[in-house]
Write a protein that holds these residues in place. Sequence first.
Motif, short mmCIF file in Angstrom:
data_model
loop_
_atom_site.label_atom_id
_atom_site.label_comp_id
_atom_site.label_asym_id
_atom_site.label_seq_id
_atom_site.Cartn_x
_atom_site.Cartn_y
_atom_site.Cartn_z
N SER A 154 0.85 -1.19 0.00
CA SER A 154 0.00 0.00 0.00
C SER A 154 0.88 1.24 0.00
O SER A 154 1.46 1.60 1.04
N VAL A 155 1.00 1.88 -1.15
CA VAL A 155 1.79 3.10 -1.25
C VAL A 155 1.17 4.20 -0.38
O VAL A 155 1.87 5.00 0.24
N THR A 156 -0.15 4.20 -0.30
CA THR A 156 -0.84 5.21 0.51
C THR A 156 -0.39 5.15 1.97
O THR A 156 -0.12 6.18 2.60
N ASN A 157 -0.29 3.94 2.53
CA ASN A 157 0.15 3.81 3.91
C ASN A 157 1.57 4.30 4.10
O ASN A 157 1.91 4.88 5.13
N GLY A 158 2.41 4.06 3.10
CA GLY A 158 3.77 4.57 3.17
C GLY A 158 3.81 6.09 3.18
O GLY A 158 4.58 6.70 3.93
N ILE A 159 2.95 6.72 2.36
CA ILE A 159 2.90 8.18 2.31
C ILE A 159 2.38 8.74 3.63
O ILE A 159 2.90 9.73 4.16
#
Length: 322
Positions: A154-159
Amino acid sequence: MRFVNVFLLVAVAGMVAAWLKQQKCADYGVASCSALVVPMTWVIAGMALSEMPAMVFVTLSLYLQMKGLRALELSRSALGWFLASGISLGIAVWGRQPYLLLAGVPVLLALLEPRLRTSALVFAVVTAAFALPLFIIWKGLVPPSHQAVQQGLSVTNGIISLGYTGICFMLLAPRSIRLPAKILMGLVVLTAIGNALTQAFVLYPVRSVVERYLPASTMPAFGNFCGSLFLSCGIVFSALLLKLTWDDRKDLKRVTINAGLLCLAVSPIFAARQYSSRYTAMSLPYLMLAAQPMREWRPKTMVTAAVGCSIGFLTLFGYFSL
């Protein structure tokens, strides 16, 4: 467990203070107390959660690595220190698997300093030797009961995690905000407009507290603003940390701290369906040491410290008073 976690937080702060004292930092005592400026610290150390035991061992691992790099500066062998550091990191991985990413940091150091190649190899092998049996039993990186929930990326969680880390970094060291206020506000406004149009990045931090004071009709605007703020802070913080790492590339201790912080800040990218600010809080010792060179005891620092402590207290109080 709550009492245990409080004492474990004292142990983490004590190891940070011990290292800063060895580095001749006059404010090592006060600096170690800055753990409370990170709002998530209040939750992981004030509730019956399981992050703190693993954090104690990862802090010990970092401390031993720093001692090894110090020995290298004095033309002594760092192998023993990295061996002990790898054992500590392996134990930390038993408690929190994202700490496994830190095994790659000595590899980066070995690329910068050939004398560390053997030590980095031993470090990686020992960490793997401790972690692999657990992963074999689980048949994965997390327990079987969590594999369906946490599977994927999940790129969103990384951001989101980068945004949380950036905000905490700025609370610890407000001097790190080097961009003019107009540019920062412009970045937030632009991302807010984009979010309002696409609803791509909406976030509700400390929701349990905010819902008590804000009308329900304002919550969408609050989520849009926070999403924009965290996205902007994540971008600024990532650029700042990469620049600091490049500027200090000849100082292996600074590279270790900054690279470790970046690894832990992006680690929630592997938690596909669930994110908690507790995941970002696991970087606490790296975050404190990374911010320390940029801390100045000015009124602004006192204000941001008070803000961080207040948010942390209100968040913890919100959990207990539900």
